[in-house]
Write an enzyme that holds these catalytic residues in place. Sequence first.
Site, PDB file in Angstrom:
ATOM      1  N   SER A 126       0.760  -1.234   0.246  1.00 54.89           N
ATOM      2  CA  SER A 126      -0.139   0.034   0.167  1.00 54.89           C
ATOM      3  C   SER A 126       1.145   1.404   0.076  1.00 54.89           C
ATOM      4  O   SER A 126       1.888   0.974   0.228  1.00 54.89           O
ATOM      5  CB  SER A 126      -0.512   0.078   1.688  1.00 54.89           C
ATOM      6  N   LYS A 127       0.220   2.111   0.402  1.00 55.07           N
ATOM      7  CA  LYS A 127       1.098   3.595   0.083  1.00 55.07           C
ATOM      8  C   LYS A 127       1.652   3.815   1.302  1.00 55.07           C
ATOM      9  O   LYS A 127       3.277   4.642   1.046  1.00 55.07           O
ATOM     10  CB  LYS A 127       0.402   5.212  -0.349  1.00 55.07           C
ATOM     11  N   ARG A 128       1.781   3.332   2.348  1.00 50.43           N
ATOM     12  CA  ARG A 128       2.596   3.447   3.042  1.00 50.43           C
ATOM     13  C   ARG A 128       3.726   2.586   3.739  1.00 50.43           C
ATOM     14  O   ARG A 128       4.567   2.829   4.172  1.00 50.43           O
ATOM     15  CB  ARG A 128       1.218   2.780   4.625  1.00 50.43           C
TER      16      ARG A 128
END
Length: 473
Positions: free
Chosen positions: A241-243
């Site tokens: 994910s972006k994280r």
Amino acid sequence: MSMKIKTRFAPSPTGDLHVGGARTALYSWLFARHFGGEFVLRIEDTDLERSTQKAIDAIMDGMNWLNIDWDEGPYFQTKRFDRYNSVIDEMLTAGTAYKCYCSKERLETLREEQMARGEKARYDGHCRDSQCSHSADEPHVVRFRNPLDGSVIFNDQIRGPIEIANQELDDLIIRRTDGSPTYNFCVVIDDWDMEITHVIRGEDHINNTPRQINILKALGAPVPEYAHVSMILGDDGQKLSKRNGAASVMQYRDAGYLPEALLNYLVRLGWSHGDQEIFSIDDMKQLFTLDAVSKSASAFNTEKLQWLNHHYINHLPPEYVAVHLSWHIHEQGFNTQNGPQLVEIVKLLGERCKTLKEMAQSCRYFYEEFDEFDADAAKKHLRPVAKEPLELVRTKLSAISDWTLENVHQAIENTATELEVGMGKVGMPLRVAVTGCGQSPGVDATVHAIGQTRSLTRIDRALAFIAEREAQQ
Ligand code: GLU
């Protein structure tokens, strides 16, 4: 005559090109290139709600930046609706598809009943052999007549044989009430028309494959080979994910990565060749095959990507790296006309930088005056004891008539010798004086690249700074 290998990358244009998509594109492209085949770019834009021109542009920008070139396309599914519909009409005539008039309510009730019995929700074939007559304008969908018995078997080129019983597959809608063909159907017709021999795509499409194979068979079309690539996990082992590492290809450019580094990183993310880590594009084309692609998920590792980037910054021709650096310098917004060639910056700073962004940020002093001395560096190195070495090195540097690295080096060395101090006692104050900060490449090379006039002016500025500091005490 052997068959010409043809692969495709078929993104849905709903966002940027991310690492997962880029890796799928890379594998498909390398596979085609390995066999001297062709690679097709196809934009799967049938979802009109979610597809945007911006995403189409972003995907192509990403492909272009990575230098993944295609031989055919981009094809757009929205431009091929006539073709899809004419095949559907032929299938209706042939009986491999049928019209279904079931109402939403009926299907909803059916679904609820199946769920209540703990069964999988599936169409019950109500209209499959119905003899009821309907007027031409009565709303309906078109369903594919899936075989009732037997099973679909395919030999996934990455995962091995996969078998699904036809009983698991219900009659797929291939045309909606509004007359638009559905996603799975378009893919089938495209792969057929475009003569795709190897479908390489994400494992999230595995469930579509048996349905697609059944439709191809019903059409008498050849069935391509399929290869489903496993997921990429974040550097924390969770879904990407972006994280935890997911970013678009263009964000990697912005962060200062070279396309060669990202490609090398991506090719190894789920594929290996012995214990080799460094692969040029030519190596990849020569060595890539599907049997060495891993079945298990791969985890993203930013440190490794940085390591590869550092490698390529230092091993690709500096002239080439300089072209990419110049883009970053432009982003930083300063002018490099009055200073060393960017090739020199690459050679000087390459060893110290993991990214080109870092390099662009840390080479400004070669071209522009800095606002002030870094406080810590000045506190430590621009002290009264530094006055004498700075004055003497200034004299020696100003006396140089042929501004070569060797002569600059000699001037610094002679200063230390004459004053009977270590090189650091001259080098550190000089470094802070000319760069404004405590870190730089070798001080001789740095002074040399900054240039004579500019270095002398900056030494004067440092001497003034020391004098001012003395006066305040
Ligand atoms: N359009 C699909 C996607 O972006 C890929 C379909 C395919 O490769 O068959 O996930």
